[in-house]
Design a protein around this motif. Structure first.
Motif, short mmCIF file in Angstrom:
data_model
loop_
_atom_site.label_atom_id
_atom_site.label_comp_id
_atom_site.label_asym_id
_atom_site.label_seq_id
_atom_site.Cartn_x
_atom_site.Cartn_y
_atom_site.Cartn_z
N VAL A 1 41.52 42.61 35.00
CA VAL A 1 42.30 42.43 36.22
C VAL A 1 43.78 42.26 35.89
CG1 VAL A 1 42.70 40.94 38.22
CG2 VAL A 1 40.36 41.55 37.55
N ARG B 1 28.67 47.32 39.60
CA ARG B 1 29.71 46.29 39.52
C ARG B 1 30.86 46.60 38.56
NH1 ARG B 1 28.03 42.00 42.58
NH2 ARG B 1 25.77 41.85 42.89
N LEU C 1 35.99 37.18 41.51
CA LEU C 1 35.58 38.58 41.59
C LEU C 1 34.15 38.72 41.08
CD1 LEU C 1 35.98 41.55 42.12
CD2 LEU C 1 37.27 41.72 39.97
N LEU D 1 39.60 48.30 42.10
CA LEU D 1 40.80 47.47 42.15
C LEU D 1 42.06 48.32 42.06
CD1 LEU D 1 41.00 44.46 42.52
CD2 LEU D 1 41.34 44.21 40.07
N LEU E 1 31.54 43.41 45.81
CA LEU E 1 32.44 44.45 46.32
C LEU E 1 33.40 43.86 47.35
CD1 LEU E 1 33.40 47.34 46.61
CD2 LEU E 1 31.42 47.80 48.08
N ARG F 1 42.04 43.35 45.92
CA ARG F 1 42.98 44.48 45.95
C ARG F 1 44.01 44.31 47.07
NH1 ARG F 1 44.80 49.22 44.58
NH2 ARG F 1 45.39 50.72 46.19
N LEU G 1 34.30 47.57 39.92
CA LEU G 1 35.01 46.67 40.82
C LEU G 1 36.33 46.21 40.22
CD1 LEU G 1 32.13 44.41 42.22
CD2 LEU G 1 32.93 46.64 43.04
N SER G 2 36.34 45.93 38.92
CA SER G 2 37.56 45.45 38.26
C SER G 2 38.39 46.59 37.68
CB SER G 2 37.21 44.46 37.15
OG SER G 2 36.37 45.06 36.19
N ASP H 1 34.56 40.86 47.33
CA ASP H 1 35.57 40.15 46.54
C ASP H 1 36.63 41.13 46.02
OD1 ASP H 1 34.20 37.73 46.77
OD2 ASP H 1 33.17 37.96 44.84
N ALA H 2 36.18 42.28 45.52
CA ALA H 2 37.09 43.27 44.95
C ALA H 2 38.04 43.82 46.01
CB ALA H 2 36.31 44.40 44.31
N HIS I 1 41.32 33.75 44.36
CA HIS I 1 40.21 34.69 44.39
C HIS I 1 39.26 34.48 43.22
CE1 HIS I 1 42.07 37.57 47.35
NE2 HIS I 1 43.16 36.95 46.94
N LEU J 1 36.58 40.08 32.53
CA LEU J 1 37.06 40.24 33.89
C LEU J 1 38.54 39.92 34.00
CD1 LEU J 1 35.88 41.02 36.62
CD2 LEU J 1 35.50 38.58 37.06
#
Length: 399
Positions: A160, A45, A129, A53, A132, A139, A48-49, A134-135, A127, A156
């Motif tokens: 972001v 995870r 987050l 992203l 995946l 994006r 993801l950010s 969500d990411a 959104h 987070l």
């Protein structure tokens, strides 16, 4: 070690996978089932950010294990199926597909779910987050947007906001607290982080509450703040924290305070352990903790598995987290938030490279570095040993 004949792991992410691998590694040869609400194979995870992203990694790169490594577990994978109830007396787990799984040993590793604002989440362009999917959706939204508001300046939200600025968006970061990540970093470092965001062009509305989201034709067009301030936005990320995913455990008889409450060995009940973001346990040194960080998920999954197989060791890690924002990597060990004192012991904030210690009751409880990774490893020792404060400062000055 000997252990139960049938073990079910609920949660097929980092903590659950670590538990399953530890079970096999430590000699468990019985029936092993992994239940995961997502249809995807276990994935990491933190990227993801960050890498996902930014578009630097393809989605498949976050997968935690190759197919052959997963096959070597000789496990029954139940992906795309959620646990819906637990009967600890009968030792049975109910599933969303109507199935029932009996178990002798159970690992709960269901993680957390993102909190949401009271209203506005049905608007297009809003959104959260966590996953995946969500990411990838976020994006896509960032690439199409010109302006973004990030609600919540924790890990987070801060990460972001940094990525959104790197992608060229007009970014506003909103939080009711006076500085980004002030909880885990403390006042001094958090205000330095605020300055970092300002230098990169992020507008900060700190000490400010969101009163609502506004929209037009089904899409978000802005965020309303207290004091009558309206911030226009094409995209909104809601990053206002998370809650342990324990709703399915209602009526199970387990203690559900801040997550699944466990003892010092991650045991929640006879034959039941918990690990990762969902688990609250008694740390022998730091007291009751629940840690939402990646390294803890792996370490606790391993420790919980060993408890199921008869292990008696306490789970007593040195908590660790990191965050990447712009060209800065912050690393921290131990308990940093809420410490009585903080002192820089190496480098200088003006140079963009420094390290500091946190302390309470005359001893070191935490350490952090800002672009000084080698220093992080050196300061970790003081956290692990609980070095007296004055001694740690002397050693840092002469080190």
């Amino acid at each position: 070690m000997s252990g139960p004949a049938r073990i079910v792991v609920v949660g097929a992410s980092a903590a659950g996978l670590a538990a399953a691998e530890a079970l096999r590694r430590d000699g468990f040869t019985g029936s092993l089932t992994l239940v995961g609400a997502e249809r995807r194979e276990p994935y990491d995870r933190p990227p993801l950010s960050k890498q996902i992203l930014r578009g630097r990694w393809e989605p498949g790169r976050v997968t935690l294990r190759r197919h052959d490594a997963r096959a070597a577990l000789a496990a029954d994978w139940r992906l795309g199926v959620a646990a819906t109830a637990l009967d600890t007396g009968a030792r049975e787990l109910a599933l969303s597909d109507g199935g029932v799984l009996p178990y002798d040993g159970l690992v709960i590793a269901t993680g957390v779910v993102p909190r949401r604002l009271p209203s506005g989440h049905g608007l297009g362009g809003v959104h959260v987050l966590r996953t995946l999917d969500d990411a990838l959706a976020l994006r896509e939204g960032l690439l199409a947007a010109r302006s973004a508001v990030v609600v919540g300046a924790g890990f987070l939200g801060s990460e972001v906001a940094a990525v959104a600025r790197e992608l060229g968006l007009d970014v506003t970061l909103v939080d009711p607290l006076p500085a980004p990540m002030i909880g885990p970093l403390g006042d001094q470092v958090a205000h330095l982080l605020a300055g970092l965001h300002v230098r990169h062009g992020v507008r900060l509305h700190l000490g400010t509450l969101v009163t609502g989201l506004s929209g037009r034709d089904g899409r978000v067009d802005g965020v309303d703040l207290d004091g009558g301030v309206h911030v226009p936005a094409d995209l909104v990320l809601v990053a206002v924290g998370s809650e342990p995913a324990v709703g399915w455990l209602s009526g199970s008889g387990l203690d559900l305070g801040d997550g699944v409450e466990c003892d010092h060995r991650c045991r929640a009940a006879p034959g039941v352990v918990a690990a990762g973001d969902v688990a609250s346990w008694r740390h022998p040194r730091f007291g009751r903790l629940r840690v939402e960080h990646r390294l803890n998920a792996t370490e606790q999954g391993t420790a919980a598995a060993r408890t199921l197989l008869g292990g008696t060791a306490a789970f007593a890690p040195v908590p660790y987290f990191w965050t990447d924002q712009y060209d800065v990597k912050i690393q921290a060990y131990g308990l940093t938030g809420g410490a009585a004192r903080f002192q820089i012991v190496a480098g200088d904030p003006a140079s963009g490279r420094f390290a500091g210690l946190y302390g309470t009751d005359g001893h070191v409880t935490g350490a952090m570095t800002w672009n000084l990774p080698r220093q992080a490893r050196e300061l970790r020792r003081h956290v692990a040993e609980g070095t007296p404060w004055r001694q740690a400062l002397r050693e840092a000055a002469t080190g």
